[in-house]
Write a protein that holds these residues in place. Structure first.
Motif, PDB file in Angstrom:
ATOM      1  N   ILE A 209     -64.075 -20.099  18.214  1.00  0.00           N
ATOM      2  CA  ILE A 209     -63.385 -20.618  17.034  1.00  0.00           C
ATOM      3  C   ILE A 209     -62.356 -21.636  17.492  1.00  0.00           C
ATOM      4  CG2 ILE A 209     -61.794 -20.084  15.149  1.00  0.00           C
ATOM      5  CD1 ILE A 209     -63.253 -17.552  14.645  1.00  0.00           C
ATOM      6  N   ILE A 210     -62.464 -22.834  16.952  1.00  0.00           N
ATOM      7  CA  ILE A 210     -61.467 -23.856  17.246  1.00  0.00           C
ATOM      8  C   ILE A 210     -60.467 -23.835  16.095  1.00  0.00           C
ATOM      9  CG2 ILE A 210     -61.046 -26.323  17.574  1.00  0.00           C
ATOM     10  CD1 ILE A 210     -63.746 -26.537  18.888  1.00  0.00           C
ATOM     11  N   ALA A 211     -59.224 -23.491  16.409  1.00  0.00           N
ATOM     12  CA  ALA A 211     -58.190 -23.398  15.377  1.00  0.00           C
ATOM     13  C   ALA A 211     -57.275 -24.597  15.523  1.00  0.00           C
ATOM     14  CB  ALA A 211     -57.404 -22.108  15.539  1.00  0.00           C
ATOM     15  N   ASP A 212     -57.408 -25.547  14.575  1.00  0.00           N
ATOM     16  CA  ASP A 212     -56.644 -26.792  14.676  1.00  0.00           C
ATOM     17  C   ASP A 212     -55.375 -26.668  13.837  1.00  0.00           C
ATOM     18  OD1 ASP A 212     -55.663 -29.305  14.925  1.00  0.00           O
ATOM     19  OD2 ASP A 212     -57.476 -30.342  14.231  1.00  0.00           O
ATOM     20  N   GLU A 213     -54.260 -26.404  14.464  1.00  0.00           N
ATOM     21  CA  GLU A 213     -52.970 -26.207  13.782  1.00  0.00           C
ATOM     22  C   GLU A 213     -53.128 -25.189  12.653  1.00  0.00           C
ATOM     23  OE1 GLU A 213     -50.194 -27.479  14.838  1.00  0.00           O
ATOM     24  OE2 GLU A 213     -50.526 -29.452  15.730  1.00  0.00           O
ATOM     25  N   ALA A 214     -53.861 -24.119  12.928  1.00  0.00           N
ATOM     26  CA  ALA A 214     -54.244 -23.191  11.866  1.00  0.00           C
ATOM     27  C   ALA A 214     -53.058 -22.487  11.230  1.00  0.00           C
ATOM     28  CB  ALA A 214     -55.236 -22.169  12.400  1.00  0.00           C
ATOM     29  N   VAL A 215     -51.962 -22.313  11.941  1.00  0.00           N
ATOM     30  CA  VAL A 215     -50.833 -21.592  11.346  1.00  0.00           C
ATOM     31  C   VAL A 215     -49.611 -22.483  11.148  1.00  0.00           C
ATOM     32  CG1 VAL A 215     -51.579 -19.364  12.267  1.00  0.00           C
ATOM     33  CG2 VAL A 215     -49.984 -20.751  13.590  1.00  0.00           C
ATOM     34  N   SER A 216     -49.756 -23.797  11.426  1.00  0.00           N
ATOM     35  CA  SER A 216     -48.597 -24.697  11.419  1.00  0.00           C
ATOM     36  C   SER A 216     -47.951 -24.852  10.051  1.00  0.00           C
ATOM     37  CB  SER A 216     -49.002 -26.079  11.913  1.00  0.00           C
ATOM     38  OG  SER A 216     -49.606 -25.960  13.165  1.00  0.00           O
ATOM     39  N   ALA A 217     -48.758 -24.790   8.996  1.00  0.00           N
ATOM     40  CA  ALA A 217     -48.199 -25.072   7.675  1.00  0.00           C
ATOM     41  C   ALA A 217     -47.610 -23.821   7.028  1.00  0.00           C
ATOM     42  CB  ALA A 217     -49.279 -25.661   6.779  1.00  0.00           C
ATOM     43  N   LEU A 218     -47.722 -22.699   7.691  1.00  0.00           N
ATOM     44  CA  LEU A 218     -47.306 -21.442   7.062  1.00  0.00           C
ATOM     45  C   LEU A 218     -45.849 -21.129   7.363  1.00  0.00           C
ATOM     46  CD1 LEU A 218     -50.466 -19.345   8.014  1.00  0.00           C
ATOM     47  CD2 LEU A 218     -50.046 -20.578   5.886  1.00  0.00           C
ATOM     48  N   ASP A 219     -45.217 -20.449   6.415  1.00  0.00           N
ATOM     49  CA  ASP A 219     -43.853 -19.970   6.637  1.00  0.00           C
ATOM     50  C   ASP A 219     -43.857 -18.907   7.729  1.00  0.00           C
ATOM     51  OD1 ASP A 219     -42.010 -21.305   5.011  1.00  0.00           O
ATOM     52  OD2 ASP A 219     -42.851 -20.351   3.239  1.00  0.00           O
ATOM     53  N   VAL A 220     -42.712 -18.788   8.397  1.00  0.00           N
ATOM     54  CA  VAL A 220     -42.617 -17.895   9.555  1.00  0.00           C
ATOM     55  C   VAL A 220     -43.167 -16.495   9.268  1.00  0.00           C
ATOM     56  CG1 VAL A 220     -41.048 -16.895  11.244  1.00  0.00           C
ATOM     57  CG2 VAL A 220     -40.570 -19.119  10.283  1.00  0.00           C
ATOM     58  N   SER A 221     -42.765 -15.914   8.148  1.00  0.00           N
ATOM     59  CA  SER A 221     -43.164 -14.524   7.921  1.00  0.00           C
ATOM     60  C   SER A 221     -44.669 -14.412   7.703  1.00  0.00           C
ATOM     61  CB  SER A 221     -42.394 -13.934   6.728  1.00  0.00           C
ATOM     62  OG  SER A 221     -42.770 -14.557   5.532  1.00  0.00           O
ATOM     63  N   ILE A 222     -45.260 -15.405   7.085  1.00  0.00           N
ATOM     64  CA  ILE A 222     -46.703 -15.400   6.844  1.00  0.00           C
ATOM     65  C   ILE A 222     -47.444 -15.776   8.113  1.00  0.00           C
ATOM     66  CG2 ILE A 222     -48.540 -16.385   5.433  1.00  0.00           C
ATOM     67  CD1 ILE A 222     -46.449 -14.731   3.876  1.00  0.00           C
ATOM     68  N   GLN A 223     -46.864 -16.706   8.847  1.00  0.00           N
ATOM     69  CA  GLN A 223     -47.453 -17.151  10.111  1.00  0.00           C
ATOM     70  C   GLN A 223     -47.642 -15.962  11.050  1.00  0.00           C
ATOM     71  OE1 GLN A 223     -45.994 -20.828  12.275  1.00  0.00           O
ATOM     72  NE2 GLN A 223     -45.125 -19.269  13.570  1.00  0.00           N
ATOM     73  N   ALA A 224     -46.618 -15.098  11.113  1.00  0.00           N
ATOM     74  CA  ALA A 224     -46.700 -13.936  11.994  1.00  0.00           C
ATOM     75  C   ALA A 224     -47.863 -13.033  11.593  1.00  0.00           C
ATOM     76  CB  ALA A 224     -45.385 -13.152  11.951  1.00  0.00           C
ATOM     77  N   GLN A 225     -48.060 -12.874  10.278  1.00  0.00           N
ATOM     78  CA  GLN A 225     -49.178 -12.042   9.806  1.00  0.00           C
ATOM     79  C   GLN A 225     -50.519 -12.622  10.249  1.00  0.00           C
ATOM     80  OE1 GLN A 225     -48.779 -11.973   5.558  1.00  0.00           O
ATOM     81  NE2 GLN A 225     -46.875 -10.777   5.570  1.00  0.00           N
ATOM     82  N   VAL A 226     -50.668 -13.949  10.106  1.00  0.00           N
ATOM     83  CA  VAL A 226     -51.948 -14.573  10.439  1.00  0.00           C
ATOM     84  C   VAL A 226     -52.192 -14.534  11.956  1.00  0.00           C
ATOM     85  CG1 VAL A 226     -53.302 -16.698  10.328  1.00  0.00           C
ATOM     86  CG2 VAL A 226     -51.922 -16.006   8.376  1.00  0.00           C
ATOM     87  N   ILE A 227     -51.116 -14.724  12.737  1.00  0.00           N
ATOM     88  CA  ILE A 227     -51.270 -14.653  14.199  1.00  0.00           C
ATOM     89  C   ILE A 227     -51.734 -13.250  14.600  1.00  0.00           C
ATOM     90  CG2 ILE A 227     -50.041 -14.701  16.396  1.00  0.00           C
ATOM     91  CD1 ILE A 227     -48.231 -16.851  15.187  1.00  0.00           C
ATOM     92  N   ASN A 228     -51.076 -12.242  14.041  1.00  0.00           N
ATOM     93  CA  ASN A 228     -51.481 -10.874  14.365  1.00  0.00           C
ATOM     94  C   ASN A 228     -52.940 -10.621  13.995  1.00  0.00           C
ATOM     95  OD1 ASN A 228     -48.972 -10.337  15.348  1.00  0.00           O
ATOM     96  ND2 ASN A 228     -48.310  -9.040  13.645  1.00  0.00           N
ATOM     97  N   LEU A 229     -53.327 -11.164  12.829  1.00  0.00           N
ATOM     98  CA  LEU A 229     -54.711 -10.996  12.390  1.00  0.00           C
ATOM     99  C   LEU A 229     -55.673 -11.645  13.381  1.00  0.00           C
ATOM    100  CD1 LEU A 229     -56.888 -10.316  10.232  1.00  0.00           C
ATOM    101  CD2 LEU A 229     -56.439 -12.563   9.249  1.00  0.00           C
ATOM    102  N   MET A 230     -55.339 -12.863  13.805  1.00  0.00           N
ATOM    103  CA  MET A 230     -56.244 -13.561  14.730  1.00  0.00           C
ATOM    104  C   MET A 230     -56.375 -12.801  16.047  1.00  0.00           C
ATOM    105  SD  MET A 230     -55.501 -17.604  14.030  1.00  0.00           S
ATOM    106  CE  MET A 230     -56.786 -18.133  15.171  1.00  0.00           C
TER     107      MET A 230
END
Lengths: 313, 338, 348
Positions: free
Chosen positions: B177-198
């Protein structure tokens, strides 16, 4: 800038070739034998054959085309069938009123269109915005010739209101300002409507830009924000419309000149079509096409002068 | 060592610039200019750098979203650049991509179910009868309820839409999976959720990630190895700990030191290197080392000689940097000018 | 118990009291700023930090009264140098904007007018507020460009925004904002759109200029790193309200509000190795504007929330150290675990 203009002119060459091919083929697309038409109804077969030889109609098509191009380049567009005079001099004689009519109409439509567009945009969603846009829609949908006739009816022939006759302007001709007002109004209305609508939407887009907020945050007066900061940016897309509009005006001129009996190029073409004076039609259309092409080059240049973001080269 | 899943060799991506009287190609933007790296199965490799360094272009070139100018891209033993367009489309099943703005890459008029069905349909990996269950599973996997499958993308928040993007990528059981700035646009609290998911998905499905990002905090947390790019070239590559704790290239050092730390009194007040000037244009990149125009350590040699990626004996295995003076800077015998 | 409106700060240059700004759609009212209080001490930097939808940018635009339809400042006070800005006429406000209070914005790419040179745009501030001639203003513009560290300012002043890089444009924005020597500078995410090495340049420049010119600053940002490095005080906003106001040291060392703690914990840091550990997250997401929770706005996502949190909105209360907190845990009415420690799971 110079390179840009040169490049733009080079780019018009294919367009010009296309135009000449079209006007050239007009001669061959008309029903019947051009030689017969030019020589006249009562011409003998020998006279027709002579005419065909003189017109070069016996040569192969490419040769005829290049002869035609040579003529165009040297200003020889053939002779009028009716008057026998050179097409180029006939056409140029009639060019002035047409160009004046188009230019004045453009100025009028730009002037009214910009004011109305900005006015409506600043009052977005309000009653006056809706009113302006409804009027613009009307202006856009009125057929040119009908508007002309109505103007003649009410402002040239005139009606009596409280003992005042409204026949202030002349119904025909071209020369004095009384003669010019109504044709310019007739021709400029649709353009004004289009430009008003374009200006409004362009202004609305610009007003929401970050740099408008910057200007306000700087303490700039609202009037200055609108006319200095917003309008100059909003003009950029409007300029393109004005250029295209000019082409429509040239077309519209044919009708308007007929309605107002102006001795312009448009009317010359219409009359020549009726009289089957094809060399004139051919020449007139060619001149119109050339005008349109060069006006658009001018518009491109203005566009680039306004839009600093485009690198000229 | 694990198997090499992706091998990129001397990849170049030049974009032509048109101009002049006749609109000919007068120059090129050298977005990616000869980079080589490998990605092993099951790892996360991050590509970092500032705008214009070529990190996103690299991702697009590997996927052949833009046709690379030259180089080799070997994926799972197959040369991707030699594949026909049709075969490449088939191959995309194994290489999925997640973009920064998932909304831009999904059809707003389709429900999530339709989006996922379409993805399953194109690659045809799951029999039609089982697709309903597969979609429900996917939704649960990415932390959305199966009951949400019939909603439209606009009914979801930014973080949830990114989960939809992930679900779509996962739907075809990709290898990479190529993730191109996949979490860059997200707010910190949401970004953390998506990172954990990945990270969770990587463990569960033994996925391999090529993670393109500019946020070095996120990169440190998610990566096994890191590639640092500057103006179309790799300036440093290595395992995450080496890159962050023992950076060798002056650019990597400056980049790391420039990040503001959420701690008003850091234990060891780091020395901040503030680089001067802007990144030069990739149209006419500087000669020699591309970083020399901004590098506090640059000498005349840097203006002429192109440095190669290399390791020093004190560096960990696989850690390489492309600076003429990395050894001298480390030893303290070559000092900064500012 | 009354809402705290007075904020104990010595010599505040600006005090915002119970500010309310709403946006009106056909269906409902979006309370973007919902009773915000804070003060900016003279010569200091206040950070306003929050995620998207917290109302931090709307707060900053409200101070200069730059809220446009369908938005409206509904109530409150904005006291600048002892006078309420909400009582001023539009023409009095224009005298303040760009003169006594200036603003710089997030997007340097779009915040400058593309059809005027940077010189013309900086000059405008001098011409409006200091009655300078065009020529004089242009000379001063060159000086301003020099001040913000733009090389060869005499040439640059004649250039158009698109000819400059993002970092250069943000310097131009700063030059324009500082032209009339304002007492308060509002910087709305000034480095968010910039690369990190350019961000470092701009932050250093802003710090240096503040030292030299002595203005007060409001720094609006979502980046806790930027707050830690540039601010003296911080107000943390969540759903249109300030939930915590503290000195930077206190906030980072001893965050009190569960939201602040959650933000700090969910931030992956480049200088700390978490190994294989997951980030501690704040569950859920910010509710839609038409679904504002009854009690504490953060209660639905708060790991400590108790009955009272879901029922009643806590007040912003001030402790002895001058810091403020909007959370039931720190009140006598707290009905949850008396031993609760919001900082218990801090990782750093």
């Amino acid at each position: 800038m110079f390179t840009f203009i040169v490049r733009r002119i080079i780019q018009t060459i294919p367009v010009l070739i296309g135009v000449t091919i079209l006007t050239f083929s007009m001669m061959h697309l008309i029903p019947g034998d051009p030689a017969q038409i030019i020589a006249g109804e009562s011409a003998s077969p020998e006279q027709i054959e002579l005419m065909r030889e003189r017109l070069g109609l016996n040569d192969p098509l490419p040769v005829q085309y290049f002869d035609y191009i040579r003529g165009v380049v040297t200003g020889d567009l053939g002779n009028s069938i009716r008057s026998g005079r050179a097409v180029s001099s006939e056409v140029f004689l009639r060019l002035r009123p047409t160009i004046e009519l188009a230019v004045y109409s453009t100025i009028l439509s730009v002037f009214i269109g910009l004011i109305a567009g900005v006015f409506a945009a600043v009052r977005r969603g309000g009653l006056s915005d809706s009113l302006v846009m409804i009027v613009a829609l009307f202006g856009l949908s009125l057929p040119n010739f009908w508007l002309g006739l109505m103007l003649i009816q009410y402002l040239a022939i005139g009606i009596d209101i409280f003992g005042i006759n409204t026949g202030w302007f002349a119904a025909s001709g071209w020369g004095t300002w009384q003669q010019q007002v109504l044709p310019v109004l007739t021709l400029g209305t649709a353009g004004a409507a289009i430009i008003a609508r374009m200006t409004r939407s362009s202004m609305l887009e610009v007003i929401d830009q970050d740099y408008i907020r910057t200007a306000r945050a700087k303490g700039v007066k609202e009037r200055v924000v609108i006319y200095r900061h917003a309008l100059k940016n909003a003009l950029i897309p409007v300029v393109t419309v004005v250029g295209l509009q000019f082409g429509t005006l040239l077309g519209g001129a044919v009708l308007t000149e007929t309605v107002f009996a102006i001795n312009g190029l448009g009317r010359l073409i219409v009359d020549s079509i009726r009289a089957r004076d094809f060399p004139i039609v051919q020449g007139g259309v060619l001149i119109f096409a050339l005008l349109f092409v060069f006006v658009n080059i001018a518009v491109d240049v203005i566009y680039r002068l306004l839009n600093k973001r485009i690198d000229l080269n | 060592m694990a198997k090499e899943l992706l091998k990129v060799k001397d990849l170049k991506q030049y974009f032509p610039i048109k101009g002049g009287m006749l609109g000919r190609t007068i120059n090129h933007v050298k977005a990616v200019d000869g980079i080589s790296f490998n990605v092993y199965e099951g790892e996360t490799v991050s590509v970092v750098g500032e705008s214009g360094c070529g990190k996103s272009t690299t991702g697009r070139a590997i996927l052949r979203l833009d046709e690379p100018t030259s180089g080799e891209v070997e994926f799972d033993g197959e040369d991707l650049l030699a594949l026909s367009k049709r075969k490449m489309r088939k191959k995309r099943k194994d290489l999925q991509v997640i973009f920064q703005d998932p909304y831009a890459s999904i059809n707003p008029r389709q429900t999530v179910r339709q989006i996922l069905e379409e993805a399953l349909d194109i690659q045809n990996v799951v029999p039609k009868a089982e697709r309903g269950k597969k979609i429900a599973d996917l939704m649960e996997t990415v932390g959305l309820g199966a009951h949400q499958a019939d909603r439209f993308p606009h009914e979801f928040s930014g973080g949830q839409r990114q989960r939809i993007g992930i679900a779509r990528a996962l739907s075809v059981d990709p290898k990479l999976i190529i993730a191109d700035e996949a979490v860059s646009a997200l707010d910190v609290s949401i970004q953390a959720q998506v990172i954990n998911l990945m990270k969770k998905l990587q463990r569960e499905f033994s996925l391999t990630y090529l993670f393109i990002a500019h946020d070095l905090g996120v990169v440190r947390h998610i990566s096994d190895r890191v590639i640092v790019m500057y103006l179309g070239k790799i300036v440093e590559i290595g395992d995450t700990t080496s890159i962050f704790d023992n950076p060798q290239h002056p650019y990597t050092k400056a980049l790391l030191s420039a990040i503001p730390v959420p701690d008003p009194e850091p234990e060891h007040k780091k020395e901040r290197v503030i680089l001067q000037g802007d990144v030069p244009s990739p149209i006419d990149p500087p000669t020699g080392c591309r970083f020399h125009t901004r590098c506090p350590f640059a000498t005349d040699k840097c203006k002429v000689d192109v440095p190669e990626l290399r390791s020093e004996d004190y560096m960990k295995e696989g850690h390489m940097a492309a600076c003429h003076y990395q050894k001298e800077i480390e030893a303290g015998t070559h000092t900064a000018k500012y | 118990m009354a809402e705290t409106t007075d904020i104990l700060v010595e010599e505040p240059i600006l005090e915002v009291r119970n500010l309310q700004t709403s946006f009106f759609t056909k269906e409902f009212e979006v309370k973007a700023v919902d009773g915000v209080n804070f003060a900016v001490p003279k010569g200091k930097t206040l950070g306003i930090v929050g995620e998207s939808g917290s109302g931090k940018s709307i707060t900053s635009l409200s101070i200069l009264r730059l809220i446009k339809n369908p938005g409206k400042i509904k109530g409150g006070e904005i006291i600048f140098k002892g006078e309420n800005l909400l009582d001023k006429t539009e023409s009095q406000m224009r005298q303040i904007r760009g003169n006594e209070i200036s603003m710089i914005f997030q997007e340097p790419m779009t915040s400058l007018n593309p059809v005027y040179t940077v010189g013309q745009q900086i000059s405008e501030a001098f011409i409006i507020h200091q009655n300078m001639s065009k020529k004089e203003a242009m000379l001063r513009s060159v000086e301003m460009l020099e001040l913000v560290g733009i090389p060869s300012p005499k040439q640059r002043v004649k250039q158009y925004p698109h000819e400059l890089s993002g970092g250069m444009r943000q310097r131009v924005m700063i030059a324009m904002a500082l032209a009339c020597d304002p007492e308060l500078l509002i910087a709305d995410e000034p480095t968010t759109a910039l690369d990190v090495t350019i961000q470092a340049q701009i932050l250093e420049l802003m710090e240096d200029l503040q030292d030299r010119l002595g203005m007060s600053t409001i720094m609006i940002t979502h980046d806790l790193g930027v707050v830690a490095e540039t601010c003296d005080y911080v107000a943390v906003m969540y759903m249109g309200k300030v939930v915590e106001y503290a000195t930077v040291k206190d906030l980072f060392k001893n965050p009190k509000h569960p939201y602040t703690v959650g933000l700090l914990n969910s931030l992956p840091r480049h200088d700390i190795d978490l190994g294989e550990e997951d980030l501690t997250v704040i569950q859920g997401s910010v509710p839609a504007p038409d679904q504002i929770p009854e009690g504490c706005r953060f209660a639905p996502r708060c790991p400590f929330a108790s009955d009272i949190c879901h029922e009643r909105l806590p007040h912003l209360e001030q402790s002895e150290d001058g810091n403020q907190i909007r959370c039931w845990i720190y009140t006598d009415e707290w009905d949850g675990d008396p031993e609760v420690n919001v900082n218990g799971e801090r990782t750093s």
